[in-house]
Design an enzyme around this catalytic site. Structure first.
Site, PDB file in Angstrom:
ATOM      1  CG  ASP A 275     -59.269   7.622   9.593  1.00 18.26           C
ATOM      2  OD1 ASP A 275     -58.929   8.067  11.043  1.00 18.26           O
ATOM      3  OD2 ASP A 275     -60.062   7.596   9.720  1.00 18.26           O
TER       4      ASP A 275
ATOM      5  CD  GLU B  35     -59.801  10.297  13.765  1.00 16.08           C
ATOM      6  OE1 GLU B  35     -60.277  10.257  13.726  1.00 16.08           O
ATOM      7  OE2 GLU B  35     -58.995   9.295  14.509  1.00 16.08           O
TER       8      GLU B  35
ATOM      9  CG  ASP C 169     -60.352   4.504   6.574  1.00 13.94           C
ATOM     10  OD1 ASP C 169     -59.980   3.827   7.469  1.00 13.94           O
ATOM     11  OD2 ASP C 169     -61.824   2.960   6.177  1.00 13.94           O
TER      12      ASP C 169
END
Lengths: 175, 175
Positions: free
Chosen positions: A7, A68, A141
């Site tokens: 992420d 991501e 996260d």
């Protein structure tokens, strides 16, 4: 199949490693966060994130890296740093010849909760359940990075099987 | 002082190297463009840009790298790729311990033309004149990279002199 999920972010970059195969229980290998100080120069922060990722790649030798997909319409204030961090991690994975896959936040949410509009708590709850953890992974996260890795284990393998099936079909058609 | 300027981009990444000192004529060392195919995976494209930049850094050993500061409000369609490319080039420069400076498009235009709102043709014309070239550098991305390098020769050295002056002043104050 071992997947390292990322992420991306300049201040906090979530990292999570998951082992899994479609149809079998998943297992969590490691999760954590690479942090860089906001007062450092952006080039130094990117280098620190790269160094941290290299250490994770050395430690776990994943089969694939899932990142991501960053969109420009969200969080305009931080999106440039997020995009820069995602660029650095993708290049680092590609340098090792690892396949890099991008998944959108909705794809990840849909994969782990069944809904593309699930909230963070719901994603964390499902990550906790799917990986049979004692408590939700902190910070958020890291939970998101694990969700990305899970999403890729499922979507990535499904895509590979589909490709194989299509290939087999087309091979059969051309004698 | 030798500066390598970069106008980041996934499809075309402009690169220009300039030698110069404030108050003396500048000289152009090399300019060009790193191109990557739009149909390749973004991770492969970022890796190709990194490899190209590494070759330029090997060939010219610049004292500093100047990169265009990317804003999220412009060219929303391509801005994420541009930010990812800028992240990769900044990390590559930082890995070699090179100082990395960011300049906005307005700062670059103001430095080479005197106006922050100059158009591309005006910037290219001034780059041609300042570097005493026979014709405007093509493509525009290469001209922009040279303009960035020129901007950094002037702004970077002015900033360093200012810092030195401030440091000397504060040193004098504390006996």
């Amino acid at each position: 199949m071992r997947v390292l999920g990322i992420d991306p972010g300049l201040t906090r970059c979530g990292i999570g490693v998951v082992d899994g195969t479609i149809g079998r229980p998943l297992s969590m290998v490691e999760f954590g966060v690479a942090r860089t100080p906001a007062d450092a120069h952006v080039s130094a922060r990117l280098l620190a994130i790269e160094a941290e990722l290299e250490a994770w790649l050395d430690r776990h030798s994943p089969d694939a890296v899932a990142v991501e997909r960053v969109f420009s319409q969200h969080n305009v204030r931080t999106v440039m740093g997020t995009a820069q961090a995602s660029g650095v991690v993708m290049a680092a994975a590609a340098r090792r010849g690892l396949p890099v896959a991008l998944h959108t936040p909705s794809e990840v949410k849909a994969a782990v909760t069944g809904s593309g509009r699930a909230d963070k708590a719901q994603v964390a709850a499902m990550v906790t359940r799917l990986l049979r953890l004692g408590a939700p992974p902190k910070p958020a996260d890291a939970a998101d990075a694990l969700a990305l890795a899970i999403c890729h284990v499922w979507r990535g393998q499904a895509a590979s099987r589909l490709e194989a099936a299509v290939l087999a079909q087309s091979t059969r058609r051309t004698p």
